[in-house]
Design a protein around this motif. Sequence first.
Motif, short mmCIF file in Angstrom:
data_model
loop_
_atom_site.label_atom_id
_atom_site.label_comp_id
_atom_site.label_asym_id
_atom_site.label_seq_id
_atom_site.Cartn_x
_atom_site.Cartn_y
_atom_site.Cartn_z
N ARG A 96 0.80 -1.23 0.00
CA ARG A 96 0.00 0.00 0.00
C ARG A 96 0.83 1.28 0.00
O ARG A 96 0.32 2.34 -0.35
N GLY A 97 2.06 1.18 0.48
CA GLY A 97 2.86 2.38 0.73
C GLY A 97 2.71 2.78 2.19
O GLY A 97 1.74 2.40 2.85
N ILE A 98 3.67 3.53 2.67
CA ILE A 98 3.69 3.88 4.09
C ILE A 98 2.52 4.79 4.45
O ILE A 98 1.80 4.54 5.41
N GLY A 101 10.06 5.64 2.47
CA GLY A 101 10.59 5.82 3.82
C GLY A 101 11.19 7.19 4.03
O GLY A 101 10.99 7.82 5.07
N TRP A 102 11.94 7.68 3.02
CA TRP A 102 12.50 9.04 3.13
C TRP A 102 11.38 10.05 3.31
O TRP A 102 11.47 10.94 4.14
N ALA A 103 10.34 9.91 2.49
CA ALA A 103 9.22 10.86 2.57
C ALA A 103 8.53 10.79 3.94
O ALA A 103 8.24 11.82 4.55
N GLY A 128 10.64 9.08 14.58
CA GLY A 128 11.00 7.71 14.94
C GLY A 128 11.59 6.93 13.77
O GLY A 128 12.42 6.04 13.94
N LEU A 129 11.17 7.28 12.58
CA LEU A 129 11.66 6.59 11.38
C LEU A 129 13.01 7.14 10.93
O LEU A 129 13.78 6.45 10.28
N VAL A 130 13.31 8.37 11.32
CA VAL A 130 14.56 9.00 10.90
C VAL A 130 15.76 8.14 11.26
O VAL A 130 16.64 7.90 10.43
N VAL A 158 12.51 6.00 -10.38
CA VAL A 158 11.36 5.41 -9.68
C VAL A 158 10.22 6.41 -9.50
O VAL A 158 9.06 6.07 -9.74
N VAL A 159 10.52 7.63 -9.11
CA VAL A 159 9.47 8.60 -8.82
C VAL A 159 9.02 9.32 -10.08
O VAL A 159 7.83 9.45 -10.35
#
Length: 195
Positions: A24-26, A107-109, A116-118, A169-170
Amino acid sequence: MARKGVLLRREEIIDAMVEQISARGIAATRVADVASAMGVSTGLIFYHFETKEALLAAAFPRAMQHDMDDLAKIVARRSSAAARLNAVIKLYSPAGGAPGWRLWIDGWAAALRDPGLVQAMRDIDNIWRTAVRDLIVEGNEASEFSCRNPEVSAARITALLDGLAVQKVVRGAGPTPTERKRWIDEVLEFELQAG
């Protein structure tokens, strides 16, 4: 039926989150999606992970584990540093549908809004950059390369690959695969001063 152990259930939740963010994407993945996929309540998810962000921080490294395992195998090979570095660059470069890159860019976005993801993103990025740097150092020691600053060169090489991946990719744009390979080869030659 006996209740599953807390650690086992926690691992199952992480695995389910990996499946959901991959599909689904983050941003589009909700805790309810993970619970539904597992056939449990959202309460069970929140019992193990206080927030979606905490679950994501635990799941993201696992989602990238296949690439990390491939990287470790390449680094451990018994071949020249140059051959292993080329294999790492090939693994790092986006190809085909680039599902790993889609998730990485996602993930970067997400990390822009999720502190917390950083750290998880930094840790994974550091593994890649360190592998490139260590192979450059090893190549210098074996007189395969003549790189003046392996740390800086590794940062520039991985930054180029990151940028090329985003374009492909983008944006679905950027250089052709042949051009991309030529650009990477030119940068490697410049950075490594390989003879």
